[in-house]
Design a protein around this motif. Structure first.
Motif, short mmCIF file in Angstrom:
data_model
loop_
_atom_site.label_atom_id
_atom_site.label_comp_id
_atom_site.label_asym_id
_atom_site.label_seq_id
_atom_site.Cartn_x
_atom_site.Cartn_y
_atom_site.Cartn_z
N ASP A 70 0.80 -1.22 0.00
CA ASP A 70 0.00 0.00 0.00
C ASP A 70 0.84 1.28 0.00
O ASP A 70 0.30 2.38 0.13
CB ASP A 70 -0.98 0.02 1.18
N MET A 71 2.16 1.18 -0.16
CA MET A 71 2.97 2.39 -0.28
C MET A 71 2.55 3.16 -1.53
O MET A 71 2.43 2.59 -2.61
CB MET A 71 4.47 2.05 -0.37
N PRO A 72 2.33 4.47 -1.44
CA PRO A 72 1.97 5.26 -2.62
C PRO A 72 3.03 5.14 -3.71
O PRO A 72 4.24 5.10 -3.42
CB PRO A 72 1.88 6.69 -2.07
N GLU A 73 2.59 5.10 -4.96
CA GLU A 73 3.52 4.93 -6.07
C GLU A 73 4.56 6.04 -6.12
O GLU A 73 5.74 5.80 -6.43
CB GLU A 73 2.76 4.86 -7.39
N GLY A 74 4.15 7.27 -5.80
CA GLY A 74 5.09 8.38 -5.84
C GLY A 74 6.21 8.23 -4.82
O GLY A 74 7.36 8.61 -5.09
N VAL A 75 5.87 7.69 -3.65
CA VAL A 75 6.90 7.47 -2.63
C VAL A 75 7.89 6.41 -3.10
O VAL A 75 9.11 6.58 -2.98
CB VAL A 75 6.26 7.06 -1.29
N ALA A 76 7.37 5.32 -3.65
CA ALA A 76 8.26 4.27 -4.16
C ALA A 76 9.15 4.80 -5.28
O ALA A 76 10.35 4.51 -5.32
CB ALA A 76 7.42 3.09 -4.65
N HIS A 77 8.58 5.59 -6.18
CA HIS A 77 9.35 6.16 -7.28
C HIS A 77 10.48 7.03 -6.74
O HIS A 77 11.63 6.94 -7.18
CB HIS A 77 8.43 6.98 -8.18
N GLY A 78 10.17 7.88 -5.76
CA GLY A 78 11.17 8.76 -5.17
C GLY A 78 12.27 8.00 -4.45
O GLY A 78 13.46 8.37 -4.53
N LEU A 79 11.89 6.94 -3.76
CA LEU A 79 12.89 6.14 -3.05
C LEU A 79 13.86 5.48 -4.02
O LEU A 79 15.08 5.49 -3.81
CB LEU A 79 12.19 5.07 -2.19
N GLN A 121 7.21 -2.92 -7.01
CA GLN A 121 6.16 -1.95 -6.71
C GLN A 121 5.92 -1.09 -7.96
O GLN A 121 6.85 -0.81 -8.72
CB GLN A 121 6.62 -1.08 -5.53
N ALA A 122 4.69 -0.68 -8.18
CA ALA A 122 4.33 -0.01 -9.43
C ALA A 122 5.15 1.26 -9.66
O ALA A 122 5.57 1.55 -10.79
CB ALA A 122 2.84 0.32 -9.43
N GLY A 123 5.39 2.03 -8.61
CA GLY A 123 6.20 3.24 -8.76
C GLY A 123 7.64 2.93 -9.10
O GLY A 123 8.28 3.64 -9.89
N ALA A 124 8.16 1.84 -8.53
CA ALA A 124 9.53 1.41 -8.86
C ALA A 124 9.60 0.93 -10.30
O ALA A 124 10.54 1.27 -11.04
CB ALA A 124 9.96 0.28 -7.91
N LEU A 125 8.61 0.17 -10.72
CA LEU A 125 8.58 -0.33 -12.10
C LEU A 125 8.56 0.83 -13.09
O LEU A 125 9.28 0.81 -14.10
CB LEU A 125 7.34 -1.20 -12.31
N ARG A 126 7.79 1.86 -12.79
CA ARG A 126 7.73 3.01 -13.70
C ARG A 126 9.08 3.71 -13.78
O ARG A 126 9.48 4.18 -14.85
CB ARG A 126 6.64 3.98 -13.24
N TYR A 127 9.81 3.78 -12.67
CA TYR A 127 11.15 4.37 -12.70
C TYR A 127 12.04 3.61 -13.68
O TYR A 127 12.72 4.22 -14.52
CB TYR A 127 11.78 4.36 -11.31
#
Length: 319
Positions: free
Chosen positions: A263-272, A307-313
Motif C-alpha cells: 500500500d505504499m503510494p507509487e510516488g513514494v516508491a518512485h522517489g525512493l 512496486q508499481a512506482g519502482a517499475l515506472r522508474y
C-alpha cells in the motif's frame, strides 16, 4: 524570416527533447513523505550501514526524517513491515519467499513489493585461522552461533546444516546476532559463527584485524539447496584477500532486496528508487556493496513483484 522560424522551431524541439530526457523534477510526484522507518539488521552488518547511509541521503537531499531500526535481520524485518512498524526493509530473497508463501517463520502469507535487488549475500562459516574445523561435519559438539532468531542467517544456517546432514542438535548452539557473535568468537566463547552478509562485512573485517580467521567452504550444499528452495541460491566465491584470507573460498550466495508494503503510494516508491540510484556513489563511499546496485539487475526481485512506482522508474530510465 523562414530561417528565423526554422531556428526557433529547432530550439523548441531541442528544448522539448531535453525536458523529456531530464530527470523528473519531482521524483516523489507530489507524495514526498515527512518521515520514514527503515528496518535493517545488526549494527556490525551491511544492512545497517546501508540503511544509515541511505537515510542520510534522504535527509540531506529532501529533509525527510528517517528512523533506522537495528533488528535481528530479514525475517524480523519482514514482520516489522507487515505490522506497519517499518516502511521499507532489507531482506534476503529466501526469507521473502517464505514470507510470501506463509512458511518457515511466518504463520500466514505476508504481501510485499520490491523496490530493487541491491546486492548479494554470501554465506559465511567463520572460524579462527588455527581451528581444526575443515568442513561442516566438523562442527559436531562445538559451540556455534547460528544467527539471531528470525534472521536471514538463522534461516540459511538451518538449511545448510540440514543439507550437510548435520542435525542442529549435534551442536552447542548459540543464537546471536552478528555483533554478539563476533565478540564471542574473539573472546573464545564460540568455536564457529554462521553469518549471511555482503562483502566485506564490517564486523568481520574488524574481527580479522584482531583474530586471524578462515571461512569454511560451503560449496557442497549449494546444488541441493538450489534444487530444494530455488529463490536465487547460487554458487558464490569469497575472493582471496577478503578478511585476510590467502585463497578463494567457494560458498552459497543469495540476493538481497529492498522491500515495502503493497500500500505504499507509487510516488513514494518512485522517489525512493530514484534517490537510491542518484546517491549510489555517495552511499558506496561508506558502504562498498552499494556500488553493486545496477539498473539492469535491480529489476530481478523474485519472488516479490516490483512496486508499481519502482517499475515506472525502471521503464522511464530504460535506454
Amino acid at each position: 524570416m523562414r530561417r528565423i522560424v526554422a531556428a526557433v522551431s529547432s530550439l523548441l524541439v531541442a528544448g522539448a527533447l531535453l525536458a523529456a530526457c531530464a530527470p523528473d523534477s519531482d521524483p516523489w510526484e507530489g507524495r514526498q513523505p515527512e518521515r520514514l522507518t527503515i528496518a535493517t539488521g545488526g549494527t556490525s552488518g551491511i544492512y545497517h550501514g546501508y540503511g544509515q547511509a541511505f537515510a542520510s541521503q534522504l535527509a540531506d537531499e529532501y529533509g525527510i526524517e528517517v528512523e533506522v531500526l537495528s533488528t535481528g535481520g530479514s525475517v524480523d524485518n519482514l514482520q516489522l513491515l507487515a505490522d506497519g512498524t517499518a516502511d521499507l526493509a532489507f531482506s534476503a530473497a529466501d526469507a521473502v519467499a517464505d514470507a510470501v508463501d506463509g512458511e518457515g517463520g511466518f504463520a500466514e502469507p505476508v504481501e510485499v513489493r520490491a523496490l530493487a535487488r541491491v546486492y548479494d549475500d554470501f554465506a559465511h562459516l567463520v572460524v579462527p585461522a588455527d581451528s581444526e574445523v575443515e568442513e561442516i561435519a566438523d562442527l559436531r559438539g562445538l559451540r556455534v552461533s547460528v544467527g539471531a532468531p528470525r534472521s536471514g542467517t538463522s534461516l540459511i544456517a538451518g538449511r545448510v546444516l540440514e543439507a550437510a546432514d548435520v542435525p542442529i542438535a549435534d551442536l552447542r548452539v548459540a543464537e546471536l546476532g552478528i555483533t554478539e557473535s563476533i565478540d564471542a568468537l574473539e573472546d573464545g566463547r564460540l568455536d564457529a559463527v554462521f553469518w549471511s552478509g555482503g562483502l566485506r562485512t564490517p564486523g568481520i573485517v574488524g574481527l580479522a584485524e584482531e583474530l586471524p580467521v578462515r571461512l569454511i567452504p560451503l560449496v557442497d550444499v549449494v546444488d541441493e539447496l538450489r534444487a530444494e528452495y530455488g529463490h536465487g541460491y547460487r554458487h558464490g566465491v569469497v575472493p582471496e584477500g577478503v578478511y585476510g584470507m590467502t585463497e578463494d573460498v567457494e560458498t552459497l550466495a543469495v540476493p538481497n532486496v529492498l522491500v515495502v508494503s503493497p500500500d505504499m503510494p507509487e510516488g513514494v516508491a518512485h522517489g525512493l528508487v530514484q534517490t537510491l540510484f542518484d546517491t549510489r556513489s555517495e552511499i558506496s563511499v561508506l558502504v562498498p556493496s552499494a556500488a553493486l546496485l545496477d539498473r539492469s539487475r535491480a529489476i530481478y526481485t523474485e519472488p516479490a513483484e516490483l512496486q508499481a512506482g519502482a517499475l515506472r522508474y525502471y521503464q522511464d530510465v530504460k535506454p
